[in-house]
Write a protein that holds these residues in place. Structure first.
Motif, PDB file in Angstrom:
ATOM      1  N   ASP A   1       0.736  -1.168   0.163  1.00  0.00           N
ATOM      2  CA  ASP A   1       0.147  -0.268  -0.018  1.00  0.00           C
ATOM      3  C   ASP A   1       1.019   1.267   0.071  1.00  0.00           C
ATOM      4  O   ASP A   1       0.516   2.294  -0.481  1.00  0.00           O
ATOM      5  CB  ASP A   1      -0.886   0.040   1.259  1.00  0.00           C
ATOM      6  CG  ASP A   1      -2.167  -1.121   0.978  1.00  0.00           C
ATOM      7  OD1 ASP A   1      -2.603  -0.881   0.038  1.00  0.00           O
ATOM      8  OD2 ASP A   1      -2.423  -1.831   1.954  1.00  0.00           O
ATOM      9  N   ASN A   2       1.932   1.215   0.659  1.00  0.00           N
ATOM     10  CA  ASN A   2       3.110   2.438   0.471  1.00  0.00           C
ATOM     11  C   ASN A   2       3.448   2.706  -0.731  1.00  0.00           C
ATOM     12  O   ASN A   2       3.552   3.749  -1.236  1.00  0.00           O
ATOM     13  CB  ASN A   2       4.063   2.067   1.593  1.00  0.00           C
ATOM     14  CG  ASN A   2       4.981   3.364   1.927  1.00  0.00           C
ATOM     15  OD1 ASN A   2       4.404   4.526   2.087  1.00  0.00           O
ATOM     16  ND2 ASN A   2       6.140   3.169   1.218  1.00  0.00           N
TER      17      ASN A   2
ATOM     18  N   TYR B   1       0.840   4.403  -2.447  1.00  0.00           N
ATOM     19  CA  TYR B   1       0.691   5.658  -2.118  1.00  0.00           C
ATOM     20  C   TYR B   1       1.653   6.484  -2.707  1.00  0.00           C
ATOM     21  O   TYR B   1       1.376   7.723  -2.969  1.00  0.00           O
ATOM     22  CB  TYR B   1       0.685   5.953  -0.475  1.00  0.00           C
ATOM     23  CG  TYR B   1       0.518   7.087  -0.107  1.00  0.00           C
ATOM     24  CD1 TYR B   1      -0.578   7.883   0.057  1.00  0.00           C
ATOM     25  CD2 TYR B   1       1.693   7.728   0.466  1.00  0.00           C
ATOM     26  CE1 TYR B   1      -0.720   9.008   0.599  1.00  0.00           C
ATOM     27  CE2 TYR B   1       1.517   9.029   0.985  1.00  0.00           C
ATOM     28  CZ  TYR B   1       0.324   9.670   1.128  1.00  0.00           C
ATOM     29  OH  TYR B   1       0.387  11.077   1.915  1.00  0.00           O
TER      30      TYR B   1
ATOM     31  N   GLY C   1      -7.991   2.806   4.074  1.00  0.00           N
ATOM     32  CA  GLY C   1      -7.719   3.834   3.226  1.00  0.00           C
ATOM     33  C   GLY C   1      -8.773   4.934   3.371  1.00  0.00           C
ATOM     34  O   GLY C   1      -8.519   5.862   2.570  1.00  0.00           O
TER      35      GLY C   1
ATOM     36  N   LYS D   1      -6.657  11.981   2.126  1.00  0.00           N
ATOM     37  CA  LYS D   1      -5.839  11.499   1.085  1.00  0.00           C
ATOM     38  C   LYS D   1      -4.685  10.745   1.633  1.00  0.00           C
ATOM     39  O   LYS D   1      -4.062   9.693   1.174  1.00  0.00           O
ATOM     40  CB  LYS D   1      -5.633  12.527   0.237  1.00  0.00           C
ATOM     41  CG  LYS D   1      -4.735  12.171  -1.071  1.00  0.00           C
ATOM     42  CD  LYS D   1      -4.466  13.261  -1.907  1.00  0.00           C
ATOM     43  CE  LYS D   1      -3.549  12.824  -3.266  1.00  0.00           C
ATOM     44  NZ  LYS D   1      -3.380  13.987  -4.110  1.00  0.00           N
ATOM     45  N   THR D   2      -4.255  11.529   2.852  1.00  0.00           N
ATOM     46  CA  THR D   2      -2.927  10.817   3.326  1.00  0.00           C
ATOM     47  C   THR D   2      -3.048   9.560   4.212  1.00  0.00           C
ATOM     48  O   THR D   2      -2.120   8.806   4.378  1.00  0.00           O
ATOM     49  CB  THR D   2      -2.170  11.809   4.550  1.00  0.00           C
ATOM     50  OG1 THR D   2      -3.536  12.089   5.498  1.00  0.00           O
ATOM     51  CG2 THR D   2      -1.972  13.214   3.781  1.00  0.00           C
TER      52      THR D   2
ATOM     53  N   GLY E   1      -4.161   6.822   2.619  1.00  0.00           N
ATOM     54  CA  GLY E   1      -3.848   5.854   1.252  1.00  0.00           C
ATOM     55  C   GLY E   1      -4.939   5.756   0.490  1.00  0.00           C
ATOM     56  O   GLY E   1      -5.909   6.631   0.487  1.00  0.00           O
ATOM     57  N   MET E   2      -5.049   4.882  -0.335  1.00  0.00           N
ATOM     58  CA  MET E   2      -5.690   4.715  -1.352  1.00  0.00           C
ATOM     59  C   MET E   2      -7.023   3.974  -0.846  1.00  0.00           C
ATOM     60  O   MET E   2      -6.540   2.859  -0.401  1.00  0.00           O
ATOM     61  CB  MET E   2      -5.362   4.178  -2.744  1.00  0.00           C
ATOM     62  CG  MET E   2      -6.638   3.716  -3.717  1.00  0.00           C
ATOM     63  SD  MET E   2      -5.716   3.208  -5.226  1.00  0.00           S
ATOM     64  CE  MET E   2      -5.029   4.587  -5.845  1.00  0.00           C
TER      65      MET E   2
END
Length: 556
Positions: A145-146, A149, A180, A184-185, A187-188
């Motif tokens: 996920d990072n 992002y 998420g 927005k910070t 994650g998606m």
């Protein structure tokens, strides 16, 4: 009133783990101590002896029922019995998962006078292996996920991420989640979920690795998802294998403990017997084999799942083979397979027993014919078993051409398994050449059909459109030559949990496929098998407590 398992375990005086190691001629300098009674064995212990490998005895069972079969109890008792008759013996078992411990089954270290100790430690945190596996699994999930992002350089499709998070607890609430969300910070936003830790591919990778380097290489091959252009993304593509291996460097080392009778036991690894192969680690098994003359091990669930995967997956990948097989059965469980209600199992019911025996006969047939291995049936005795029922079972098994032994290890420990130990030793002296249920060169569909037909006794398989499409895709990606890991109900030879006994002329419904490319097998999902169990209405956790002195009660 008889003592509970935990009371028996807590009243036993343990030997130091150094004394247990010396029984196997293991240099105590290779031990990494976790207190006085448990230790990890360094990889060097595999190379500190020049003796040839010992004999391997696999303990398996009929399809499990709520009545209980006692496979782990039998494994422990058999190991103690081998020691009683003067053999240099060891036992190799899986580590319990906190999910079942606090769920339906309770503790998983044997029972009665055939237990592994310290049972509280083994059933709970032990040496932290499962926590390390969960941490490594979730590190990979966080790095996926990072990566997305921070620009998604690999073009990973968030809708096709296959890697799920893990937790060693039964928690149905986490099966499907949306993460998420919010700023927005964060994650998606995407759909995901949790598997129980023992269903993580990292658990299977650890159990099928011989060294840190091999484990790291297997980790790098794990398939984590696909790109928007339908190209596979592997764990190595996000450079997570090194950090994951660092978290697992101690977890890879086998754990050494003891039975109530001080037989050495290696407890290491605990892969889910459905989603994975359901066997303890290759390192633990091979360490035991290199230091003992006889090693007792077991595989999860009945022989249709556990023994089949032990042979077709673990033995293939580890280049090992059982010298003898013990098939565990109880009159109570066989009567359930014959249609007798759980509330009536203590009553004599000859017809119900006769109706359930075909389940056992199919497992005997599989071990002896499909896999070409010598077998003995061990009847796990209960106080309410009647002599007439025992005679019916023994005569039927003998008429089918197999040996049968009554075992009383739950009540008597090793003394109650001496006849079984002597028969297992006799079987180990026979020349055997194990065979497999399928060839690796067979197509994915052919492998599945061979398992269904030869092991389950069914007519064949029926595939969903999605499963057919995935099989074609996996073949194109070069995974078709991997072993098959069937995920089906443990309660029946078929994929219908209610079809007890020995069903015939059935089709197994193939729902979906996935590849555990790092561990090295293809998972074939049938029925409604789940990767994250839930707790029952009255979980075993409600009975567990600890007093002011730290003494635990209610584990089993």
């Amino acid at each position: 009133m008889s003592k509970q398992d935990i009371e028996i375990a807590q009243s036993t005086e343990m030997l130091s783990v150094d004394e247990i190691a010396r029984k196997l001629s293991i240099d105590t300098s290779t031990l990494e101590h976790y207190g006085k009674y448990k230790a990890k064995v360094d990889f060097d212990a595999l190379h500190t002896t020049e003796k040839k490998n010992g004999k391997l005895i696999l303990v398996t069972a009929i399809n499990p029922t709520p009545a209980g079969e006692g496979k782990t109890t039998m494994s422990v008792g058999l190991g103690d019995a081998l020691q009683k008759i003067g053999k240099k013996a060891a036992i190799a078992l899986r580590e319990p998962s906190l999910g079942p411990v606090f769920g339906v089954k309770g503790g998983a270290a044997g029972g009665g006078h055939a237990q592994v100790i310290p049972m509280e430690d083994i059933n709970l945190h032990f040496t932290g292996d499962l926590h390390a596996i969960g941490a490594a699994n979730n590190l990979v999930a966080a790095m996926i996920d990072n990566h997305i992002y921070h620009g998604n350089e690999l073009d990973i499709d968030p809708r096709r991420i296959m890697w799920r998070r893990a937790m060693d607890m039964n928690d149905r609430q986490l099966r499907s989640i949306v993460s998420g969300i919010g700023a927005k910070t964060n994650g998606m936003p995407r759909e995901g979920g949790f598997d129980i830790t023992v269903a993580s591919e990292i658990m299977a990778v650890l159990c099928l690795s011989h060294s840190l380097d091999e484990m790291k290489e297997k980790l790098s091959r794990c398939l984590i998802g696909y790109t928007f252009n339908n190209e596979p993304i592997k764990l190595g593509d996000i450079n997570a294998q090194g950090a994951a291996a660092a978290l697992l460097k101690d977890a890879l080392k086998p754990n050494l403990v003891q039975t109530l009778e001080h037989t050495p036991v290696f407890i290491h690894g605990g892969p889910f017997a459905n989603i994975a192969h359901g066997c303890n680690s290759l390192l633990a098994t091979k360490t035991a084999l290199s230091h003992a003359d006889y090693v007792v091990t077991e595989a999860g669930f009945g022989a249709d799942l556990g023994a089949e995967k032990f042979i077709d997956i673990k033995c293939r990948l580890g280049n090992i083979s059982p010298d003898a097989v013990v098939i565990v059965a109880t009159l109570r469980a066989l009567k359930m397979h014959g249609g007798v209600k759980k509330t009536d199992l203590s009553k004599e019911n000859n017809e119900g027993l006769k109706a359930g025996i075909p389940n056992l006969l199919k497992h005997i047939e599989n071990i002896k014919k499909t896999f070409s291995l010598p077998a003995v049936v061990a009847i796990n005795a209960f106080p309410d078993d009647t002599q007439e029922e025992l005679d019916i079972l023994k005569e039927t098994i003998q008429a089918a051409g197999s040996r049968v032994v009554q075992s009383n290890v739950w009540a008597e420990g090793g003394n109650g398994g001496i006849e079984l130990a002597e028969e297992a030793v006799r079987l180990c002296d026979q020349d055997t050449e194990m065979t497999f249920a399928y060839e690796l060169t067979d197509s994915i569909e052919t492998k599945v059909d061979k398992i269904v037909q030869s092991v389950y006794g069914g007519r064949g398989s029926e595939w969903s459109v999605a499963a057919k499409r995935t099989a074609k895709r996996l073949t194109a990606l070069g995974y078709a030559d991997l072993p098959i890991c069937m995920a089906k109900t443990q309660y029946s030879l078929s994929d219908d949990a209610k079809a007890l006994g020995r069903p015939t002329d059935f089709l197994v419904n193939i729902r979906e496929l996935s590849v555990s490319a790092g561990a090295g097998f293809i998972v074939v999902m049938t029925g409604n098998i789940m990767r994250m169990p839930g707790l029952p209405k009255v979980p075993a956790a409600e009975q567990v407590d600890v007093d002011n002195l730290g003494k635990i009660t209610g584990l089993f």
